[in-house]
Motif scaffolding. Sequence first.
Motif, PDB file in Angstrom:
ATOM      1  N   SER A 161       0.846  -1.189   0.000  1.00 12.12           N
ATOM      2  CA  SER A 161       0.000   0.000   0.000  1.00 12.12           C
ATOM      3  C   SER A 161       0.885   1.244   0.000  1.00 12.12           C
ATOM      4  CB  SER A 161      -0.897   0.023   1.243  1.00 12.12           C
ATOM      5  OG  SER A 161      -0.111   0.123   2.425  1.00 12.12           O
ATOM      6  N   ASP A 162       0.303   2.388  -0.374  1.00 16.41           N
ATOM      7  CA  ASP A 162       1.059   3.640  -0.368  1.00 16.41           C
ATOM      8  C   ASP A 162       1.533   3.989   1.037  1.00 16.41           C
ATOM      9  OD1 ASP A 162       0.775   3.924  -3.064  1.00 16.41           O
ATOM     10  OD2 ASP A 162      -0.983   5.235  -2.946  1.00 16.41           O
ATOM     11  N   ALA A 163       0.666   3.771   2.011  1.00 20.46           N
ATOM     12  CA  ALA A 163       1.033   4.093   3.401  1.00 20.46           C
ATOM     13  C   ALA A 163       2.219   3.248   3.855  1.00 20.46           C
ATOM     14  CB  ALA A 163      -0.168   3.867   4.324  1.00 20.46           C
ATOM     15  N   ASN A 164       2.188   1.947   3.527  1.00 16.29           N
ATOM     16  CA  ASN A 164       3.277   1.059   3.925  1.00 16.29           C
ATOM     17  C   ASN A 164       4.569   1.428   3.208  1.00 16.29           C
ATOM     18  OD1 ASN A 164       4.293  -1.527   5.182  1.00 16.29           O
ATOM     19  ND2 ASN A 164       4.573  -2.046   3.033  1.00 16.29           N
ATOM     20  N   ARG A 165       4.470   1.798   1.920  1.00 13.58           N
ATOM     21  CA  ARG A 165       5.656   2.155   1.151  1.00 13.58           C
ATOM     22  C   ARG A 165       6.305   3.421   1.717  1.00 13.58           C
ATOM     23  NH1 ARG A 165       3.527   1.715  -3.296  1.00 13.58           N
ATOM     24  NH2 ARG A 165       2.963   3.861  -3.784  1.00 13.58           N
ATOM     25  N   LYS A 166       5.494   4.417   2.053  1.00 12.61           N
ATOM     26  CA  LYS A 166       6.043   5.657   2.615  1.00 12.61           C
ATOM     27  C   LYS A 166       6.700   5.402   3.967  1.00 12.61           C
ATOM     28  CE  LYS A 166       2.737   8.732   0.319  1.00 12.61           C
ATOM     29  NZ  LYS A 166       1.593   9.648   0.509  1.00 12.61           N
ATOM     30  N   LEU A 167       6.027   4.602   4.793  1.00 10.58           N
ATOM     31  CA  LEU A 167       6.554   4.313   6.134  1.00 10.58           C
ATOM     32  C   LEU A 167       7.870   3.555   6.051  1.00 10.58           C
ATOM     33  CD1 LEU A 167       6.027   4.366   9.221  1.00 10.58           C
ATOM     34  CD2 LEU A 167       4.877   2.166   8.944  1.00 10.58           C
ATOM     35  N   ASN A 168       7.929   2.544   5.201  1.00  8.81           N
ATOM     36  CA  ASN A 168       9.140   1.728   5.087  1.00  8.81           C
ATOM     37  C   ASN A 168      10.257   2.451   4.364  1.00  8.81           C
ATOM     38  OD1 ASN A 168       8.687  -0.851   6.418  1.00  8.81           O
ATOM     39  ND2 ASN A 168       7.033  -1.139   4.955  1.00  8.81           N
ATOM     40  N   SER A 169       9.913   3.340   3.419  1.00  2.29           N
ATOM     41  CA  SER A 169      10.952   4.122   2.748  1.00  2.29           C
ATOM     42  C   SER A 169      11.703   4.965   3.771  1.00  2.29           C
ATOM     43  CB  SER A 169      10.333   5.021   1.675  1.00  2.29           C
ATOM     44  OG  SER A 169       9.818   4.258   0.618  1.00  2.29           O
ATOM     45  N   LYS A 170      10.960   5.653   4.620  1.00  3.69           N
ATOM     46  CA  LYS A 170      11.584   6.494   5.641  1.00  3.69           C
ATOM     47  C   LYS A 170      12.421   5.648   6.603  1.00  3.69           C
ATOM     48  CE  LYS A 170      10.441   9.936   9.172  1.00  3.69           C
ATOM     49  NZ  LYS A 170       9.341  10.701   9.825  1.00  3.69           N
ATOM     50  N   LYS A 171      11.881   4.511   7.009  1.00  2.00           N
ATOM     51  CA  LYS A 171      12.569   3.634   7.963  1.00  2.00           C
ATOM     52  C   LYS A 171      13.858   3.073   7.375  1.00  2.00           C
ATOM     53  CE  LYS A 171      12.110  -1.073   9.743  1.00  2.00           C
ATOM     54  NZ  LYS A 171      11.210  -2.244   9.821  1.00  2.00           N
ATOM     55  N   TRP A 172      13.785   2.548   6.153  1.00  2.00           N
ATOM     56  CA  TRP A 172      14.935   1.849   5.595  1.00  2.00           C
ATOM     57  C   TRP A 172      15.991   2.788   5.039  1.00  2.00           C
ATOM     58  CZ3 TRP A 172      16.499  -2.656   6.832  1.00  2.00           C
ATOM     59  CH2 TRP A 172      15.584  -3.605   7.302  1.00  2.00           C
ATOM     60  N   PHE A 173      15.598   3.935   4.555  1.00  2.00           N
ATOM     61  CA  PHE A 173      16.601   4.918   4.151  1.00  2.00           C
ATOM     62  C   PHE A 173      17.479   5.261   5.347  1.00  2.00           C
ATOM     63  CE2 PHE A 173      14.850   5.408   0.076  1.00  2.00           C
ATOM     64  CZ  PHE A 173      15.649   6.265  -0.656  1.00  2.00           C
ATOM     65  N   SER A 174      16.831   5.527   6.464  1.00  2.00           N
ATOM     66  CA  SER A 174      17.568   5.880   7.676  1.00  2.00           C
ATOM     67  C   SER A 174      18.418   4.705   8.163  1.00  2.00           C
ATOM     68  CB  SER A 174      16.576   6.303   8.772  1.00  2.00           C
ATOM     69  OG  SER A 174      17.244   6.594   9.967  1.00  2.00           O
ATOM     70  N   SER A 175      17.845   3.487   8.163  1.00  6.02           N
ATOM     71  CA  SER A 175      18.559   2.307   8.675  1.00  6.02           C
ATOM     72  C   SER A 175      19.786   1.992   7.832  1.00  6.02           C
ATOM     73  CB  SER A 175      17.620   1.096   8.693  1.00  6.02           C
ATOM     74  OG  SER A 175      16.537   1.312   9.577  1.00  6.02           O
ATOM     75  N   LEU A 176      19.629   1.983   6.514  1.00  4.58           N
ATOM     76  CA  LEU A 176      20.746   1.640   5.633  1.00  4.58           C
ATOM     77  C   LEU A 176      21.830   2.711   5.659  1.00  4.58           C
ATOM     78  CD1 LEU A 176      18.754   0.156   2.628  1.00  4.58           C
ATOM     79  CD2 LEU A 176      20.431  -1.062   4.005  1.00  4.58           C
ATOM     80  N   GLN A 177      21.420   3.971   5.659  1.00  9.77           N
ATOM     81  CA  GLN A 177      22.404   5.058   5.679  1.00  9.77           C
ATOM     82  C   GLN A 177      23.173   5.065   7.000  1.00  9.77           C
ATOM     83  OE1 GLN A 177      19.958   8.439   4.793  1.00  9.77           O
ATOM     84  NE2 GLN A 177      19.960   8.055   2.589  1.00  9.77           N
ATOM     85  N   ASP A 178      22.486   4.863   8.115  1.00  2.07           N
ATOM     86  CA  ASP A 178      23.157   4.814   9.416  1.00  2.07           C
ATOM     87  C   ASP A 178      24.123   3.641   9.484  1.00  2.07           C
ATOM     88  OD1 ASP A 178      21.759   7.009  10.219  1.00  2.07           O
ATOM     89  OD2 ASP A 178      20.304   5.926  11.439  1.00  2.07           O
ATOM     90  N   PHE A 179      23.691   2.497   8.946  1.00  2.00           N
ATOM     91  CA  PHE A 179      24.556   1.313   8.952  1.00  2.00           C
ATOM     92  C   PHE A 179      25.821   1.573   8.143  1.00  2.00           C
ATOM     93  CE2 PHE A 179      25.942  -2.722   7.070  1.00  2.00           C
ATOM     94  CZ  PHE A 179      26.110  -3.488   8.210  1.00  2.00           C
TER      95      PHE A 179
END
Length: 353
Positions: A161-179
């Motif tokens: 869903s759009d809501a799930n995609r937006k939520l996970n985009s924000k989460k994983w961008f931050s997680s991968l960049q921090d890692f």
Amino acid sequence: MLRKLFFIIIFLSCSFCFSQYKFKGQIAEQESGKTIYLSIIEDYRKFGRISMEQILKKTTTDSLGYFSFNGNNLISENRIYRIHLDDCRESSSNSEHFFGSCEYSKSILFIANNNDTITFPTSFANEALCKITSTNSNSSTFLDIDVLKEQMAFDFNDFRSDANRKLNSKKWFSSLQDFGEKLDEPLAELYIFNFLSDKRNETYTYYLKDIGKTDYYTKLGERLNSKYPKASFTDLYLNEIAIDQQIADSNSSISQLWKWFLPLLLALSIALNIYFLLRNKQNVKNADSEAFEKLTEQEQNIVLQILENKTNKEIASIMFISVSTVKTHINNVYKKLQVSSRDEIKRRFKSLA
């Protein structure tokens, strides 16, 4: 003094001799004669495919499936390399395995330099090129990042869903960049950046928004420029970021313009509708007034009585004329106004009521 200089020369010569790499591994037991390539990747947009210009060396596996690359011709700084197994038969070999799409070809990406000793052992079920043992702590970081990418893909596919995609985009961008940043190796961050900013991925749209909101990408450019100032991938990254920043700024400007333009357009539309409505009402009123003025005085009086819902008999009594005369006047009014009933007269001159 001469003795001291002699020892310094000997020491430097030995250091040079010992400055060499050794990459070895096994693809499977008793898999001899398989072609193995060693490649260097300077263009991070080519992580996913293999091309001839990347290849540095090739070798073949021995009778037990072992292979080895060694020498002192690699760059002393960390770079991104690929070990690539070409398991295609000579007769069926084509360009597919040079673009990473041949089912008989396998590869592994890793970070190394001219001083590293790296082993690529087989894993369970004799799976080749999926494990790394290295003297360089950053060699296997791509494998760790791939694990995170698989978790990200699972989250994205769990609910599409759009809501799930937006939520996970924000989460994983931050997680991968921090890692990547914690690894203290910009090459690993380039690997992550290549994935997140790939136009073929669902992450690209969010990337264009993210680049305008955070200074992460600018700081990554600074880290690359500090550690690898003369590398071609640093220049490629800086140029690409500059272009994407312009695209993001342009999209933001357009978005801000529409943010203000749409309300203004709506207000203008409402104002125009009100204007045309009032003008139409005025035009209708003017037309009714002109039509009313074309009637005789007696006909005007009869119309006013009709607007007050008076009957023919009541009109005749008020105006001191006969009922038949009233009917004659009403018929004349019908003809002049091109109507056929008292109700149409009322609708026509309701502004006079």
